[in-house]
Design a protein around this motif. Structure first.
Motif, PDB file in Angstrom:
ATOM      1  N   ILE A 192       0.841  -1.207   0.000  1.00  0.00           N
ATOM      2  CA  ILE A 192       0.000   0.000   0.000  1.00  0.00           C
ATOM      3  C   ILE A 192       0.873   1.252   0.000  1.00  0.00           C
ATOM      4  CG2 ILE A 192      -1.614   1.347   1.412  1.00  0.00           C
ATOM      5  CD1 ILE A 192      -2.748  -1.441   2.343  1.00  0.00           C
ATOM      6  N   ILE A 193       1.929   1.239   0.777  1.00  0.00           N
ATOM      7  CA  ILE A 193       2.839   2.389   0.825  1.00  0.00           C
ATOM      8  C   ILE A 193       3.514   2.581  -0.533  1.00  0.00           C
ATOM      9  CG2 ILE A 193       4.928   3.311   1.901  1.00  0.00           C
ATOM     10  CD1 ILE A 193       4.051   1.692   4.451  1.00  0.00           C
ATOM     11  N   LEU A 194       3.982   1.495  -1.147  1.00  0.00           N
ATOM     12  CA  LEU A 194       4.592   1.589  -2.471  1.00  0.00           C
ATOM     13  C   LEU A 194       3.605   2.178  -3.480  1.00  0.00           C
ATOM     14  CD1 LEU A 194       6.408  -1.886  -2.751  1.00  0.00           C
ATOM     15  CD2 LEU A 194       7.486   0.335  -2.374  1.00  0.00           C
ATOM     16  N   ASP A 195       2.340   1.796  -3.380  1.00  0.00           N
ATOM     17  CA  ASP A 195       1.324   2.254  -4.328  1.00  0.00           C
ATOM     18  C   ASP A 195       0.989   3.732  -4.172  1.00  0.00           C
ATOM     19  OD1 ASP A 195       1.025  -0.246  -5.503  1.00  0.00           O
ATOM     20  OD2 ASP A 195      -0.701  -0.813  -4.263  1.00  0.00           O
ATOM     21  N   HIS A 196       1.193   4.292  -2.991  1.00  0.00           N
ATOM     22  CA  HIS A 196       0.699   5.653  -2.726  1.00  0.00           C
ATOM     23  C   HIS A 196       1.805   6.665  -2.430  1.00  0.00           C
ATOM     24  CE1 HIS A 196      -2.976   3.238  -2.272  1.00  0.00           C
ATOM     25  NE2 HIS A 196      -3.597   4.333  -2.636  1.00  0.00           N
ATOM     26  N   MET A 197       3.041   6.273  -2.617  1.00  0.00           N
ATOM     27  CA  MET A 197       4.157   7.217  -2.568  1.00  0.00           C
ATOM     28  C   MET A 197       4.717   7.374  -3.975  1.00  0.00           C
ATOM     29  SD  MET A 197       4.502   8.390   0.516  1.00  0.00           S
ATOM     30  CE  MET A 197       6.148   9.101   0.513  1.00  0.00           C
ATOM     31  N   PRO A 198       5.435   8.467  -4.249  1.00  0.00           N
ATOM     32  CA  PRO A 198       6.007   8.653  -5.589  1.00  0.00           C
ATOM     33  C   PRO A 198       6.898   7.485  -5.995  1.00  0.00           C
ATOM     34  CG  PRO A 198       6.155  10.682  -4.314  1.00  0.00           C
ATOM     35  CD  PRO A 198       5.675   9.626  -3.365  1.00  0.00           C
ATOM     36  N   THR A 317       1.626  13.691  12.621  1.00  0.00           N
ATOM     37  CA  THR A 317       0.949  12.390  12.655  1.00  0.00           C
ATOM     38  C   THR A 317      -0.530  12.574  12.323  1.00  0.00           C
ATOM     39  OG1 THR A 317       0.117  12.317  14.934  1.00  0.00           O
ATOM     40  CG2 THR A 317       2.467  11.836  14.626  1.00  0.00           C
ATOM     41  N   VAL A 318      -1.248  11.469  12.255  1.00  0.00           N
ATOM     42  CA  VAL A 318      -2.706  11.530  12.135  1.00  0.00           C
ATOM     43  C   VAL A 318      -3.342  11.291  13.507  1.00  0.00           C
ATOM     44  CG1 VAL A 318      -2.817  10.955   9.689  1.00  0.00           C
ATOM     45  CG2 VAL A 318      -2.819   9.106  11.402  1.00  0.00           C
ATOM     46  N   HIS A 319      -2.541  11.370  14.565  1.00  0.00           N
ATOM     47  CA  HIS A 319      -2.989  11.386  15.966  1.00  0.00           C
ATOM     48  C   HIS A 319      -3.476  10.045  16.504  1.00  0.00           C
ATOM     49  CE1 HIS A 319      -2.493  15.641  15.413  1.00  0.00           C
ATOM     50  NE2 HIS A 319      -3.485  15.690  14.540  1.00  0.00           N
ATOM     51  N   GLN A 320      -3.342   8.988  15.735  1.00  0.00           N
ATOM     52  CA  GLN A 320      -3.737   7.668  16.208  1.00  0.00           C
ATOM     53  C   GLN A 320      -3.132   6.604  15.294  1.00  0.00           C
ATOM     54  OE1 GLN A 320      -8.000   7.902  15.978  1.00  0.00           O
ATOM     55  NE2 GLN A 320      -8.076   7.449  13.798  1.00  0.00           N
ATOM     56  N   PRO A 321      -3.043   5.379  15.751  1.00  0.00           N
ATOM     57  CA  PRO A 321      -2.573   4.313  14.867  1.00  0.00           C
ATOM     58  C   PRO A 321      -3.551   4.095  13.721  1.00  0.00           C
ATOM     59  CG  PRO A 321      -2.525   3.619  17.178  1.00  0.00           C
ATOM     60  CD  PRO A 321      -3.307   4.897  17.124  1.00  0.00           C
ATOM     61  N   VAL A 322      -3.060   3.546  12.624  1.00  0.00           N
ATOM     62  CA  VAL A 322      -3.932   3.142  11.519  1.00  0.00           C
ATOM     63  C   VAL A 322      -3.977   1.619  11.490  1.00  0.00           C
ATOM     64  CG1 VAL A 322      -3.389   5.224  10.232  1.00  0.00           C
ATOM     65  CG2 VAL A 322      -2.085   3.148   9.764  1.00  0.00           C
ATOM     66  N   THR A 323      -5.128   1.072  11.119  1.00  0.00           N
ATOM     67  CA  THR A 323      -5.310  -0.374  11.200  1.00  0.00           C
ATOM     68  C   THR A 323      -5.886  -1.001   9.931  1.00  0.00           C
ATOM     69  OG1 THR A 323      -7.533  -0.173  12.141  1.00  0.00           O
ATOM     70  CG2 THR A 323      -5.690  -0.214  13.695  1.00  0.00           C
ATOM     71  N   THR A 324      -6.348  -0.204   8.991  1.00  0.00           N
ATOM     72  CA  THR A 324      -6.959  -0.738   7.767  1.00  0.00           C
ATOM     73  C   THR A 324      -6.304  -0.116   6.545  1.00  0.00           C
ATOM     74  OG1 THR A 324      -8.636   1.009   7.593  1.00  0.00           O
ATOM     75  CG2 THR A 324      -9.184  -0.918   8.961  1.00  0.00           C
ATOM     76  N   LYS A 325      -6.573  -0.682   5.386  1.00  0.00           N
ATOM     77  CA  LYS A 325      -6.035  -0.121   4.148  1.00  0.00           C
ATOM     78  C   LYS A 325      -6.493   1.319   3.968  1.00  0.00           C
ATOM     79  CE  LYS A 325      -5.952  -0.608  -0.874  1.00  0.00           C
ATOM     80  NZ  LYS A 325      -6.306  -1.443  -2.060  1.00  0.00           N
ATOM     81  N   GLU A 327      -7.450   3.531   6.175  1.00  0.00           N
ATOM     82  CA  GLU A 327      -6.801   4.431   7.136  1.00  0.00           C
ATOM     83  C   GLU A 327      -5.341   4.680   6.769  1.00  0.00           C
ATOM     84  OE1 GLU A 327      -9.439   3.206  11.095  1.00  0.00           O
ATOM     85  OE2 GLU A 327      -7.372   2.510  10.898  1.00  0.00           O
ATOM     86  N   LEU A 328      -4.654   3.649   6.287  1.00  0.00           N
ATOM     87  CA  LEU A 328      -3.256   3.819   5.896  1.00  0.00           C
ATOM     88  C   LEU A 328      -3.150   4.732   4.680  1.00  0.00           C
ATOM     89  CD1 LEU A 328      -0.255   3.212   6.138  1.00  0.00           C
ATOM     90  CD2 LEU A 328      -0.648   1.034   4.952  1.00  0.00           C
ATOM     91  N   VAL A 329      -4.006   4.527   3.690  1.00  0.00           N
ATOM     92  CA  VAL A 329      -3.994   5.388   2.502  1.00  0.00           C
ATOM     93  C   VAL A 329      -4.283   6.833   2.885  1.00  0.00           C
ATOM     94  CG1 VAL A 329      -5.189   5.917   0.331  1.00  0.00           C
ATOM     95  CG2 VAL A 329      -4.600   3.542   0.893  1.00  0.00           C
ATOM     96  N   ASP A 330      -5.279   7.057   3.732  1.00  0.00           N
ATOM     97  CA  ASP A 330      -5.614   8.422   4.166  1.00  0.00           C
ATOM     98  C   ASP A 330      -4.436   9.064   4.905  1.00  0.00           C
ATOM     99  OD1 ASP A 330      -8.125   8.209   3.073  1.00  0.00           O
ATOM    100  OD2 ASP A 330      -9.152   7.834   4.986  1.00  0.00           O
ATOM    101  N   ALA A 331      -3.753   8.283   5.742  1.00  0.00           N
ATOM    102  CA  ALA A 331      -2.612   8.816   6.500  1.00  0.00           C
ATOM    103  C   ALA A 331      -1.475   9.194   5.560  1.00  0.00           C
ATOM    104  CB  ALA A 331      -2.144   7.790   7.527  1.00  0.00           C
ATOM    105  N   ILE A 332      -1.178   8.340   4.588  1.00  0.00           N
ATOM    106  CA  ILE A 332      -0.107   8.648   3.625  1.00  0.00           C
ATOM    107  C   ILE A 332      -0.445   9.928   2.867  1.00  0.00           C
ATOM    108  CG2 ILE A 332       1.039   7.868   1.517  1.00  0.00           C
ATOM    109  CD1 ILE A 332       0.553   4.967   2.558  1.00  0.00           C
ATOM    110  N   ASN A 333      -1.673  10.036   2.385  1.00  0.00           N
ATOM    111  CA  ASN A 333      -2.065  11.221   1.612  1.00  0.00           C
ATOM    112  C   ASN A 333      -2.043  12.481   2.461  1.00  0.00           C
ATOM    113  OD1 ASN A 333      -2.410   9.748  -0.736  1.00  0.00           O
ATOM    114  ND2 ASN A 333      -4.579   9.342  -0.354  1.00  0.00           N
ATOM    115  N   ALA A 334      -2.391  12.361   3.732  1.00  0.00           N
ATOM    116  CA  ALA A 334      -2.399  13.527   4.614  1.00  0.00           C
ATOM    117  C   ALA A 334      -1.000  13.976   4.996  1.00  0.00           C
ATOM    118  CB  ALA A 334      -3.199  13.204   5.881  1.00  0.00           C
ATOM    119  N   LEU A 335      -0.043  13.044   5.042  1.00  0.00           N
ATOM    120  CA  LEU A 335       1.262  13.360   5.614  1.00  0.00           C
ATOM    121  C   LEU A 335       2.393  13.517   4.606  1.00  0.00           C
ATOM    122  CD1 LEU A 335       1.144  10.898   8.660  1.00  0.00           C
ATOM    123  CD2 LEU A 335       0.877  13.385   8.741  1.00  0.00           C
ATOM    124  N   LYS A 336       2.273  12.940   3.415  1.00  0.00           N
ATOM    125  CA  LYS A 336       3.443  12.900   2.540  1.00  0.00           C
ATOM    126  C   LYS A 336       3.876  14.278   2.047  1.00  0.00           C
ATOM    127  CE  LYS A 336       0.813  11.602  -1.640  1.00  0.00           C
ATOM    128  NZ  LYS A 336       0.633  10.516  -2.643  1.00  0.00           N
TER     129      LYS A 336
END
Length: 378
Positions: A192-198, A317-325, A327-336
């Motif tokens: 998921i990280i590979l898919d959503h980072m440059p 941070t997104v202020h909490q752990p992420v546990t699903t795809k 949530e992880l995608v949203d966190a990457i998009n919010a933080l990158k």
């Protein structure tokens, strides 16, 4: 392999009932037996130096000799307290050191990170004036060694080391302790990280399964490995390598694919971003709450609020752990592109992908490929 019930009975017969250390695959039989049978008398430490300190405190409070277990690659973490706390000219603390001997002879031909450590393991003990015995899988010899070691510890108030070669304290196959507490696997999270980072993002993957999974994901996806640093040794330092690259490559995103046990081992590294401007640096902990690569023993990963620690160290941070795809995608998009170093605690489930073969690669070729990639713009 020594029968672990007999091992622990022998240790108890000589008064050894307290254990602390960092799990090792060469000691997985020992570590898992301690986990299952020793309760509060077995403490899995943050790192090997931490274990030496805990063992010293146990001795001060009880006068009982403790046992500290570790892989030989962790001896470096233990040297400072062994030399400046435990030594006979300081506080004179007796303890047994059980050390898994990775890299002995030619036992790890495909893992050069163990070669030098395997070669120098006995010499490090010699330099510190710590006597040792190399264990075999003979129970009578083990009893004789423990009798000798405990006698030495009591008479000198100094450590004695027990070096365990391959197969003496571990089964040939590691246990695969699966759970379904969180939906994502480590491999899925990495993809998921590979898919959503440059596409040109640089990755530093931590010691253990993350390196193997990134390596084979690149093959499956037909992608270059020249963007990747595989931190196959030096547990706990993968994020520091990533930070060092990020500082010099401000136009490239750099992601540390860390593990919870590795991050805990050298958690002080997280404080470094408080002093630096590295908006291209993202630190992701793939947190399954376990020392999975060496047998699945629990870490403190699911007990620790990594997100609050990261925020206190000036990460976004997104202020909490992420546990699903999602949530992880949203966190990457919010933080990158948030303008600061960023951090994600990605909670994943335990379990090894048994389909992946051992990772075998030319380390010099791999690092030269990364160096060439990072210096193309120079």
């Amino acid at each position: 392999m020594l029968e672990q019930e007999k091992v622990f009975k022998t240790l108890a017969n000589y008064g050894i009932r307290f254990f602390t250390g960092v799990p090792d695959s060469y000691l997985n039989g020992f570590c898992n037996y301690a986990l299952e049978h020793c309760g509060k008398e077995n403490i899995i430490a943050a790192n090997e130096g931490n274990a030496i300190g805990i063992a010293a405190g146990h001795y001060f409070a009880t006068k009982d000799i403790p046992l500290v277990y570790m892989q030989n690659s962790g001896m470096g973490n233990s040297i400072n307290p062994l030399a400046s706390l435990v030594d006979k000219d300081v506080y004179a603390v007796p303890m047994l050191l059980l050390i898994g001997w990775r890299g002995q002879g030619n036992t790890e031909p495909n893992h050069p990170q163990h070669k030098l450590q395997g070669e120098i393991t006995p010499h490090l003990l010699d330099v510190m004036h710590i006597p040792y015995s190399v264990l075999t899988d003979d129970h009578q010899e083990f009893d004789d060694v423990i009798e000798k070691a405990v006698k030495y510890c009591k008479e000198t108030r100094q450590p004695y080391a027990l070096i365990a070669p391959k197969g003496v304290m571990a089964a040939m196959d590691k246990p695969n302790n699966k759970d379904d507490f969180y939906p994502l696997s480590r491999e899925e999270a990495i993809e998921i990280i590979l898919d959503h980072m440059p596409a040109d993002t640089v990755y530093s993957a931590t010691t253990g399964r993350a390196t193997r999974e990134l390596f084979f994901l690149r093959e499956t996806r037909n992608e270059t490995k020249n963007h990747d640093f595989l931190n196959v040794g030096s547990m706990g330092h993968g994020s520091s390598v990533a930070l060092g690259m990020a500082l010099e490559m401000p136009k490239r995103k750099v992601v540390a694919l860390d593990g919870d046990s590795a991050a805990i081992m050298h958690m002080g590294a997280m404080t470094m971003v408080s002093k630096m401007d590295v908006p291209n640096f993202m630190h992701v902990i793939l947190n399954n709450g376990a020392h999975e690569s060496v047998g699945g023993q629990p870490s403190a990963g699911h007990c620790v609020d990594f997100t609050s620690i990261a925020e206190a160290c000036s990460y976004a941070t997104v202020h909490q752990p992420v546990t699903t795809k999602a949530e992880l995608v949203d966190a990457i998009n919010a933080l990158k592109d948030c303008g600061r170093a960023s951090f994600i605690d990605c909670r994943i489930h335990k379990g090894l992908n048994r389909k992946l073969p051992p990772i075998i690669f030319d380390h010099k070729k791999a690092i030269d490929g990364l160096i060439a990639d990072l210096n193309e713009e120079s």
